[in-house]
Design an enzyme around this catalytic site. Structure first.
Site, PDB file in Angstrom:
ATOM      1  N   SER A  26      10.679 -16.805  32.033  1.00  0.00           N
ATOM      2  CA  SER A  26       9.344 -17.361  32.277  1.00  0.00           C
ATOM      3  C   SER A  26       9.420 -18.881  32.420  1.00  0.00           C
ATOM      4  O   SER A  26       8.907 -19.471  33.378  1.00  0.00           O
ATOM      5  CB  SER A  26       8.428 -16.954  31.111  1.00  0.00           C
ATOM      6  N   LYS A  41       9.660 -21.334  36.390  1.00  0.00           N
ATOM      7  CA  LYS A  41       8.742 -22.427  36.754  1.00  0.00           C
ATOM      8  C   LYS A  41       9.507 -23.737  36.964  1.00  0.00           C
ATOM      9  O   LYS A  41       9.192 -24.510  37.853  1.00  0.00           O
ATOM     10  CB  LYS A  41       7.674 -22.581  35.666  1.00  0.00           C
ATOM     11  N   ARG A  79       1.984  -9.880  28.504  1.00  0.00           N
ATOM     12  CA  ARG A  79       2.811 -10.018  27.285  1.00  0.00           C
ATOM     13  C   ARG A  79       1.965 -10.486  26.117  1.00  0.00           C
ATOM     14  O   ARG A  79       2.153 -10.055  24.978  1.00  0.00           O
ATOM     15  CB  ARG A  79       3.951 -11.026  27.543  1.00  0.00           C
TER      16      ARG A  79
HETATM   17  N1  URA Z   1       6.342 -20.722  27.491  1.00  0.00           N
HETATM   18  C1  URA Z   1       6.420 -20.136  28.705  1.00  0.00           C
HETATM   19  O1  URA Z   1       6.209 -20.761  29.739  1.00  0.00           O
HETATM   20  N2  URA Z   1       6.748 -18.817  28.739  1.00  0.00           N
HETATM   21  C2  URA Z   1       6.993 -18.077  27.634  1.00  0.00           C
HETATM   22  O2  URA Z   1       7.286 -16.911  27.748  1.00  0.00           O
HETATM   23  C3  URA Z   1       6.885 -18.704  26.390  1.00  0.00           C
HETATM   24  C4  URA Z   1       6.558 -20.041  26.360  1.00  0.00           C
END
Ligand code: URA
Length: 433
Positions: A183, A187, A168
């Protein structure tokens, strides 16, 4: 299933099924789908977006690409926080010991910074001996004993995000709400905590430039959280000016200790109060105002500061040089930036100050770059303050004097003075649950 058909479907704005999304992620992780195909799909998602179900399916497929932390042995009161990134953002160093001193458990993985300033892990590594890599059992033992442990992010936590983010980053597909939300949330969910507080930044130093955009991102992340049975709170906060006075690594650690000692700059203190009260409220399931009263007491009574030192010592850090009375740990050389005229500081561009700090050695341009933990900037004045000609605006620290010329040029471009007092800016725009 063919990747070609999936790309074509999204190009026409159609909804992807869970099986199709899982196929994309798993075949990409096995290198059976090429970068250029995934890049085309990402671009189609950027243009045509994804709905709530697709975003949640994408999050799930990403989580399943790697290991998932099981924190169930730590009980119900686990809480995590995340900031979407900002200049001078040392909130984790402050809010984690506050909430841990109030009975919440913070067992956290944190990233290293790429770009303007270091991440939390870099800031912690400015303490001699502090270990940011622990064995899984050590990690859980520390969380159990101290209620607080912070390590670097494991390479195997959501590996799909690492691959997708790298793609990206070079294909102009970062700015898509479902992609950013999945994203971040993949996590956070894989990291195991039950409650999650997200500090969503808006402004020149953030990647969300408008409050509307930040709210939409917040809503998307809250919905993902619900579908994984997590309690998510989003604090939408300003990032037009740096947070606090210190920008760097050891200088930010010093400022965190100031706030935990009940001093510290107003904006930073206010944001930490809001984030930690949201964490305590969500984690202990109590009213926000009750949580806030407990947070203030933890700071004023010294409980939060004591928890900070307990934590640092447990993770191997030498606390003797970071006492509230210690001399600031900073690089060998310093240069003051002096104001050439009188006026109110009407702009203090966070992004440019971040670049100035990075050029002193406090941030990384590439992943493999080494950070100078002792480099950075301490502002003497901030947005809205009056400054007289000849007064010091900021002090820069570096290990190599030749870095000062470029950094001061960038810093000077970040500052504008005006005759009239500028309008006060909001710090917290909204708290959304
Ligand atoms: N922080 C992230 O972890 N992912 C993103 O896509 C943008 C900011």
């Amino acid at each position: 299933m063919r990747i070609y058909d999936i790309i074509d479907k999204k190009r026409h704005g159609l909804k992807l099924s869970r099986a199709e999304i899982e196929f994309v992620i798993s075949s990409y992780m096995k290198n059976e789908t090429a970068d250029y195909q995934v890049a085309s799909l990402l671009m189609a998602i950027c243009i045509n977006s994804m709905d709530e179900e697709e975003t949640s399916d994408l999050t799930r497929a990403m989580i399943e690409s790697g290991e998932v932390l099981d924190l169930s042995c730590l009980g119900e009161h686990t809480v995590d926080k995340h900031s979407t990134g900002g200049i001078g953002d040392k909130t984790t160093l402050i809010v984690a010991p506050i909430v841990a001193s109030l009975g919440c458990t913070v067992a956290k993985m944190s990233g290293r910074g790429l770009g303007f300033t270091g991440g939390t892990v870099d800031k912690l590594e400015s303490i001699d001996g502090f270990k940011t890599e622990l064995e899984p059992n050590e990690f859980l033992d520390m969380a159990r004993e101290a209620g607080l442990v912070v390590v670097g992010q494991s390479a195997n936590l959501v590996p799909a995000d690492k691959k997708l983010y790298a793609l990206r980053d070079v294909t102009a597909t970062i700015e898509s709400i479902p992609l950013i939300a999945s994203s971040i949330m993949s996590k956070k969910i894989a990291s195991g905590s039950k409650s999650i507080v997200l500090d969503v930044k808006v402004g020149s130093g953030a990647f969300m430039k408008t409050v509307e955009g930040a709210k939409a991102l917040a809503q998307a992340m809250i919905k993902i959280g619900k579908s994984f049975d997590r309690r998510v709170t989003c604090v939408i906060s300003d990032m037009n000016v740096p947070l606090g006075y210190a920008v760097g690594n050891s200088v930010e650690l010093w400022e965190a200790i100031e706030v935990l000692s009940g001093r510290g700059e107003y904006n930073l203190y206010q944001l930490c109060l809001t984030v930690s009260s949201s964490m305590v409220s969500s984690c202990l399931n109590i009213d926000y105002n009750e949580a806030k009263a407990r947070v203030i007491d933890a700071i004023l009574s010294g409980k939060a500061l004591a928890k900070f030192y307990e934590w640092i010592e447990k993770q191997g850090g030498d606390v003797s040089k970071i006492q509230p009375s210690s001399k600031l740990l900073s690089a060998k050389f310093k240069r003051e930036i002096i104001s050439e005229s009188d006026g109110y500081i009407s702009s203090l561009d966070a992004q440019k100050i971040g670049v100035a700090s990075m050029s002193l050695g406090a941030g990384r341009v590439r992943k493999e770059d080494k950070i100078d933990h002792l480099a950075g900037i301490i502002l003497n004045k901030s947005y809205g303050d009056y400054i007289k000609r000849g007064e010091v605006i900021a002090t820069m620290y570096a290990s190599n004097e030749s870095l000062f010329d470029d950094a001061s040029k960038i810093f000077t471009e970040a500052i504008s003075l005006s005759e009239n007092e500028p309008e006060k800016k909001a710090l917290i725009y909204e708290i959304i649950k």
